[in-house]
Design a protein around this motif. Sequence first.
Motif, short mmCIF file in Angstrom:
data_model
loop_
_atom_site.label_atom_id
_atom_site.label_comp_id
_atom_site.label_asym_id
_atom_site.label_seq_id
_atom_site.Cartn_x
_atom_site.Cartn_y
_atom_site.Cartn_z
N LEU A 164 10.39 -1.99 18.16
CA LEU A 164 10.45 -2.34 16.74
C LEU A 164 9.92 -1.16 15.93
CD1 LEU A 164 10.75 -4.34 14.34
CD2 LEU A 164 8.41 -5.10 14.84
N LYS A 165 10.72 -0.66 14.97
CA LYS A 165 10.30 0.45 14.12
C LYS A 165 10.42 0.04 12.66
CE LYS A 165 11.65 4.25 17.21
NZ LYS A 165 12.46 5.47 17.33
N VAL A 166 9.34 0.31 11.90
CA VAL A 166 9.35 0.08 10.45
C VAL A 166 8.91 1.39 9.79
CG1 VAL A 166 8.40 -1.25 8.55
CG2 VAL A 166 8.82 -2.36 10.75
N SER A 167 9.82 2.00 9.03
CA SER A 167 9.51 3.29 8.41
C SER A 167 9.72 3.19 6.90
CB SER A 167 10.40 4.39 8.99
OG SER A 167 11.75 4.10 8.78
N ASP A 168 8.92 3.97 6.16
CA ASP A 168 9.05 3.99 4.70
C ASP A 168 8.92 5.43 4.21
OD1 ASP A 168 6.14 4.61 3.72
OD2 ASP A 168 5.91 3.09 5.29
N ASN A 169 9.22 5.65 2.93
CA ASN A 169 9.10 6.98 2.33
C ASN A 169 7.99 7.02 1.29
OD1 ASN A 169 10.30 5.38 0.43
ND2 ASN A 169 11.74 6.92 -0.31
N GLY A 170 6.96 6.23 1.56
CA GLY A 170 5.84 6.16 0.63
C GLY A 170 4.87 7.33 0.78
N LYS A 171 3.66 7.10 0.36
CA LYS A 171 2.66 8.19 0.34
C LYS A 171 1.99 8.38 1.70
CE LYS A 171 -0.71 4.88 -1.53
NZ LYS A 171 -1.55 4.55 -2.69
N GLY A 172 2.26 7.48 2.64
CA GLY A 172 1.70 7.64 3.98
C GLY A 172 0.36 6.94 4.13
N HIS A 227 0.78 -1.24 0.00
CA HIS A 227 0.00 0.00 0.00
C HIS A 227 0.82 1.29 0.00
CE1 HIS A 227 -3.37 -2.64 0.82
NE2 HIS A 227 -2.79 -3.07 1.97
N ALA A 228 2.11 1.25 0.30
CA ALA A 228 2.84 2.49 0.56
C ALA A 228 3.22 3.25 -0.70
CB ALA A 228 4.11 2.19 1.37
N TYR A 229 3.31 2.57 -1.85
CA TYR A 229 3.85 3.23 -3.03
C TYR A 229 2.88 3.18 -4.20
CZ TYR A 229 8.10 2.60 -0.32
OH TYR A 229 9.03 2.61 0.65
N ASP A 230 2.93 4.23 -5.02
CA ASP A 230 2.20 4.25 -6.27
C ASP A 230 3.00 3.50 -7.33
OD1 ASP A 230 1.13 7.61 -5.57
OD2 ASP A 230 0.06 5.71 -5.24
N VAL A 231 2.37 3.23 -8.44
CA VAL A 231 3.01 2.42 -9.49
C VAL A 231 4.27 3.10 -10.01
CG1 VAL A 231 2.69 1.40 -11.77
CG2 VAL A 231 0.80 1.40 -10.12
N ASP A 232 4.23 4.44 -10.15
CA ASP A 232 5.36 5.14 -10.77
C ASP A 232 6.40 5.61 -9.74
OD1 ASP A 232 3.73 8.41 -11.11
OD2 ASP A 232 3.60 6.84 -9.57
N ASP A 233 6.25 5.27 -8.47
CA ASP A 233 7.27 5.64 -7.49
C ASP A 233 8.55 4.85 -7.76
OD1 ASP A 233 5.00 6.00 -4.64
OD2 ASP A 233 5.57 7.39 -6.27
N LYS A 234 9.68 5.55 -7.74
CA LYS A 234 10.95 4.89 -8.07
C LYS A 234 11.87 4.75 -6.86
CE LYS A 234 10.96 6.24 -12.93
NZ LYS A 234 11.68 6.94 -14.03
N ASP A 235 12.13 5.83 -6.15
CA ASP A 235 13.07 5.79 -5.02
C ASP A 235 12.36 5.26 -3.77
OD1 ASP A 235 14.99 8.23 -3.14
OD2 ASP A 235 15.28 6.09 -3.43
N ARG A 236 12.24 3.92 -3.71
CA ARG A 236 11.50 3.30 -2.61
C ARG A 236 12.49 2.83 -1.54
NH1 ARG A 236 7.04 -0.49 -5.72
NH2 ARG A 236 6.38 1.05 -7.28
N LYS A 237 12.24 3.28 -0.32
CA LYS A 237 13.15 2.94 0.78
C LYS A 237 12.35 2.51 2.02
CE LYS A 237 16.84 6.15 -0.53
NZ LYS A 237 17.64 7.33 -0.09
N MET A 238 12.93 1.57 2.72
CA MET A 238 12.33 1.11 3.99
C MET A 238 13.46 0.89 4.99
SD MET A 238 10.08 -2.30 4.88
CE MET A 238 8.97 -2.02 3.52
N GLU A 239 13.19 1.26 6.24
CA GLU A 239 14.18 1.08 7.31
C GLU A 239 13.53 0.34 8.46
OE1 GLU A 239 17.21 3.67 10.17
OE2 GLU A 239 16.23 4.62 8.44
N ILE A 240 14.23 -0.72 8.92
CA ILE A 240 13.72 -1.57 10.01
C ILE A 240 14.74 -1.56 11.13
CG2 ILE A 240 12.99 -3.89 10.68
CD1 ILE A 240 12.43 -4.34 7.62
N SER A 241 14.29 -1.27 12.35
CA SER A 241 15.20 -1.28 13.50
C SER A 241 14.54 -2.01 14.65
CB SER A 241 15.57 0.15 13.93
OG SER A 241 14.45 0.82 14.46
N PHE A 242 15.39 -2.66 15.47
CA PHE A 242 14.90 -3.42 16.63
C PHE A 242 15.97 -3.34 17.71
CE2 PHE A 242 12.10 -6.22 18.72
CZ PHE A 242 12.84 -7.19 19.38
N GLN A 243 15.64 -2.64 18.82
CA GLN A 243 16.59 -2.47 19.92
C GLN A 243 15.90 -2.62 21.27
OE1 GLN A 243 16.83 0.22 17.53
NE2 GLN A 243 18.56 -0.69 16.48
#
Length: 647
Positions: A590-598, A566-582
């Motif tokens: 536990l944190k899961v973050s993305d740079n999608g459309k929200g 769900h986070a990205y549109d079809v034409d999104d190119k620079d897709r990034k996700m960051e996962i951290s667990f401390q």
Amino acid sequence: MNRIVYFCKLPVNSSQIQPMIKSLLYFFIFLCSCQSIAQQINKRYIDSMLVSISRHDKEQVRSGMDELNIKLSSLPRVEANPLYQYLIEKAKDPFIKMIALGDLGGFLIANDAPDEAIGYLIKGLELSKNQGEIEDRFSFHVSLANAFIFQNRAEEALSHLNIAESMAVELKQTDAVASVNYSKGMMYESIEDFEQATTYYLKAWDTLNLVEDHPERGFYLFVLVDYFKRLGNIKEQTRFTELLANYYSKRQPEIPFTHLPTAHIFDTSATAENIKRYKDVIRVSDSMGAINSMMYSSLFLSNIYLKEGEPKAAIEVLQPLIRSLDSTDRRQQKMVLYEKLSVAYEANDDFKNALKFKNMVSQLRDTLVSEKTKRNIAELEVKYDLQTKERELEQQAASKKLLYWILGSVFVVLLILSVFFLKNRKKNQKLAQQKKLLEATVDEKNVLLKETHHRVKNSFQIVSSLLYLQSENMQDSEAQQAIKEAQNRVRSMVLIHQKLYNKDQLVGIDTKEYFHDLTREIFDSHQENGKMVNYTLHVESMLLDIESITPIGLILNELITNVLKHAYDVDDKDRKMEISFQKEGNRLILKVSDNGKGMPEHVRENSFGIKLMKALAKKLKATLQFKKASENGTIAILEVSRFNLLA
């Protein structure tokens, strides 16, 4: 190697420290060298020494190397340096080479060549890690620190001193602790941090002062008197001058009072500042009742006045001492005072008083010699009689005591051995049986537990395969996607049991390894060509039990899947996700973050994924929240309160 510590206890070569202290230390080294037997030192002599000492044990090697070092260090540097080099080159035994490197390093520091010494000391330190004891490594660290102090390289010096300090604590030796504190004092003095320098100098003294008649006691007192004199701390200067005088008079009572080496510390130049300082010391000494300090300062100040042609001022300085000494039995000091007063009155043309004090000196000297001779003879006679009687009594008592002790010891040892043997035999038999039973039980349980994990993994694999076959025969894309998500959830649990089955550790999962494997499998099953999502993981390595890791793995699966779906549109190119667990405090984050459309403003609470995550979070006593990122995308945060951390 311990000798390196003492030969390297030289003050910092900076503008703050008087060259006089360094001269005193060189004088001590010279005295040590003078004790060696006069013998020509050359390469042939070194060869013979190496052959001789290489046949002995380590302690004898140290003794032989000590003897050789005393002889080498007594030579001028231009002669000694090549011989040290030859010794290091010819020493085939690494232990001998280590000692030689330390000796050369100490010699170079003592001869104002710390830059050359550092290289040899570093090589010696490396050898000491395998060849020497902890005392050797300690000595090299202290010597290196002192070499760096000479070069005003305080940070490097402090690094070695901190290592040496931990070793000193382990050694539990007074010399080691005092040496580190003394060197730290020099280091801080070199950077003009006099508050810290004072602290460490006093720590060194307090440590050394615990040992009565320590051979380094005089050296430390010299340093402290000079240091506080240069610092202008009259009170501390007076206190340590008094201690130094008492120490020296006990060690060498036959040396005339005016020959005390304390004279080397005091400046006798006739400057206004110097005269004022002596007057301050006299005043403070008088108020503290420090007669020795008052005596020294008064004599040195009177010498200044006599040199300047002011005998009357000298007499005024010395007169109060008569009143102070009259109430004591310090005849040696009275002789010195009367001698100085006789000289002062003569210079003032008062020959009557000059003769009076000269006669008083003569009377005291005669009395001292007579009383001393009689006292010595009487003491020797008493000591001899006592020693003879005590020896006889001690022999008788020792014989009886030894006999009783032997009989008693034999009886007690036999009794203890008998009781111990009987008890220990029964205990060992019982422990052996219990150990054998426990080992068999543990092995059996491990086999069963491993087989259980294997069967659970196989069952999950069958379920996953069935879901895959079902999805292949379905035409509805939404149903096919739902089955694929269920298959991913099963895979996260399969991975747990697979890891438990493949490893010796059957009760816990390493979070770092598990998160990396799970994330890779999820991305491999979802990403399509042209729609890649770059992800990074920052996972702290922890060992969690299966009850904790299973729901966390399922929640992570849902969060990653939601982003990919769900986070990205079809034409999104620079897709990034960051996962951290401390682990933060008493919680796992536990944190899961993305740079999608929200995420949309209203999340579908009735969706299966959301319901599943909330149910799992409730089991973990965890909170799950979604936030908007600062720029684009969403941040999902899971804070877990209930978990079982195994390691």
